[in-house]
Design an enzyme around this catalytic site. Structure first.
Site, PDB file in Angstrom:
ATOM      1  N   THR A  29       0.810  -1.216   0.000  1.00 18.02           N
ATOM      2  CA  THR A  29       0.000   0.000   0.000  1.00 18.02           C
ATOM      3  C   THR A  29       0.847   1.272   0.000  1.00 18.02           C
ATOM      4  OG1 THR A  29      -1.825  -1.124   1.097  1.00 18.02           O
ATOM      5  CG2 THR A  29      -1.733   1.255   1.369  1.00 18.02           C
ATOM      6  N   SER A  61       2.574  -8.216  -0.596  1.00 18.39           N
ATOM      7  CA  SER A  61       3.207  -8.985   0.478  1.00 18.39           C
ATOM      8  C   SER A  61       2.561 -10.349   0.661  1.00 18.39           C
ATOM      9  CB  SER A  61       3.221  -8.192   1.780  1.00 18.39           C
ATOM     10  OG  SER A  61       2.014  -8.304   2.483  1.00 18.39           O
ATOM     11  N   THR A 106       1.716  -4.658   4.323  1.00 19.39           N
ATOM     12  CA  THR A 106       1.596  -4.939   5.756  1.00 19.39           C
ATOM     13  C   THR A 106       1.025  -6.328   6.049  1.00 19.39           C
ATOM     14  OG1 THR A 106      -0.578  -3.903   5.743  1.00 19.39           O
ATOM     15  CG2 THR A 106       1.293  -2.522   6.382  1.00 19.39           C
ATOM     16  N   ASP A 107       0.409  -6.955   5.038  1.00 20.31           N
ATOM     17  CA  ASP A 107      -0.350  -8.174   5.323  1.00 20.31           C
ATOM     18  C   ASP A 107       0.490  -9.292   5.932  1.00 20.31           C
ATOM     19  OD1 ASP A 107      -2.624  -6.964   4.442  1.00 20.31           O
ATOM     20  OD2 ASP A 107      -2.709  -7.977   2.510  1.00 20.31           O
TER      21      ASP A 107
HETATM   22  N1  GLU Z   1      -2.381  -6.407   0.567  1.00 25.96           N
HETATM   23  C1  GLU Z   1      -1.242  -5.636   0.162  1.00 25.96           C
HETATM   24  C2  GLU Z   1       0.076  -6.256   0.616  1.00 25.96           C
HETATM   25  O1  GLU Z   1       0.154  -6.852   1.672  1.00 25.96           O
HETATM   26  C3  GLU Z   1      -1.294  -4.249   0.696  1.00 25.96           C
HETATM   27  C4  GLU Z   1      -1.333  -4.217   2.174  1.00 25.96           C
HETATM   28  C5  GLU Z   1      -0.522  -3.071   2.739  1.00 25.96           C
HETATM   29  O2  GLU Z   1       0.470  -2.640   2.174  1.00 25.96           O
HETATM   30  O3  GLU Z   1      -0.915  -2.615   3.799  1.00 25.96           O
HETATM   31  O4  GLU Z   1       1.058  -6.069  -0.093  1.00 25.96           O
END
Ligand code: GLU
Length: 317
Positions: free
Chosen positions: A11, A49, A81-82
């Site tokens: 993100t 991620s 973050t995932d």
């Molecule tokens: N779902 C995406 C990932 O994990 C975006 C989540 C994020 O960056 O917070 O890459």
């Protein structure tokens, strides 16, 4: 040499259809020019991620180590973050440097009002350059908090305060740009990178569970992490299947609650922790099931047998 910045995606870099590279990411951070150390950017594959692999994360660890050997005082990695609570722990397990290895990302993308990526990147860079952050292993810096990779969890799907360490709290904070480390995590010796793959399943027990589901999941696996109820309990009907499984492969007992330890000797009823450990399940201690799976897969990938696995969990769990 400046702080090494590796960008992976997530993100923090999602500007609509476009993907921000490291140059665009850093250009959007007011205050970055006040850092003593410039950032040396290396853009990696912009993979989400959720699709990262152990091999990709271990390759980043190798590149980060090379940057430190070449003189970087610290490293920042941006990613989604995932899976960050898992990648951070995997990096922490193999990180042999004193230099801080700092992971960060964002919950609000750059097109939204109040994106958190720039603030997180600036705080992460400050921590990566800070003397008090040396020797702490891999860290997650988010929302001006500094968390140990060993303890940090993603606990909310959208909140910018999603990263917390339920068992310990943060190690410190970034306050007016100053890095304040209040407490240091216990560090263990770095583990060798794996030389082979290993299949490790995570099974979470649920109300009125069925042993056939567990047995089907475990088929073809090298090991299982079991996320039990509370202090490490399962429905009594699962015990024969678990005993049979633990005779064949490492089965690590953890808690599905998300904080606190499994116990060893408090309950004796059918399906209790005492019964499961007597059948050869391995005590996962305080390790969250996701992190236990990372550790178990790393250990098996470098040839650890059941006794070595049990010893490693006794030390790190
Ligand atoms: N779902 C995406 C990932 O994990 C975006 C989540 C994020 O960056 O917070 O890459």
């Amino acid at each position: 040499m400046g702080i090494a910045l590796f960008t992976l995606g997530g993100t923090i870099s999602m500007a609509g259809a476009a993907r921000l590279d490291g140059a665009a990411l850093t250009a959007a951070v007011p205050g970055l020019e006040t850092l003593d150390e410039p950032l040396d950017i290396q853009d990696l594959e912009p993979v989400g991620s959720g699709s990262l692999t152990f091999a990709q994360v271990l390759a980043v660890a190798e590149s980060a180590s090379a940057a430190v050997r070449a003189g970087a005082p610290g490293v920042v990695i941006t990613q989604g973050t995932d899976t960050l609570e898992e990648t951070a722990y995997l990096l922490d397990l193999v990180w042999a440097q004193d230099a801080p290895l700092v992971l960060t990302g964002a919950m609000r993308n750059p097109t939204l009002a109040g994106p958190d990526g720039p603030a997180n990147l600036l705080a992460a860079a400050r921590v990566a350059a800070a003397a008090p952050a040396r020797g702490l292993g891999a860290l997650v810096v988010f929302n001006d908090e500094i968390h140990a990779a060993r303890w940090v969890r993603k606990t909310h799907s959208t909140s910018t305060a999603t990263f917390v360490s339920p068992d310990t709290g943060p190690l410190g904070h970034v306050i007016e740009g100053r890095v304040r480390v209040l407490t240091a995590p216990v560090r263990c010796a770095p583990l060798p990178p794996p030389t082979a793959g290993a299949r490790v399943a995570l099974y979470t027990v649920t109300l009125d569970d069925d042993p056939d589901t567990l047995t089907a999941l475990a088929a073809g696996q090298d090991a299982v992490v079991l996320a039990g109820f509370g202090v490490g309990h399962v429905p009594a009907v699962l015990v024969p299947a678990l005993a049979e499984l633990a005779a064949r492969m490492p089965v690590v007992l953890t808690s599905r609650t998300g904080a606190g330890s499994v116990l060893r000797s408090t309950y004796r009823s059918p399906g209790s922790e005492t019964e499961l450990l007597s059948h050869g399940l391995i005590d996962g201690g305080l390790l969250h099931p996701y992190k236990a799976r990372v550790l178990l897969r790393l250990l098996l990938g470098s040839g650890a047998d059941r006794d070595a696995v049990a010893a490693a969990f006794a030390e790190r769990g």
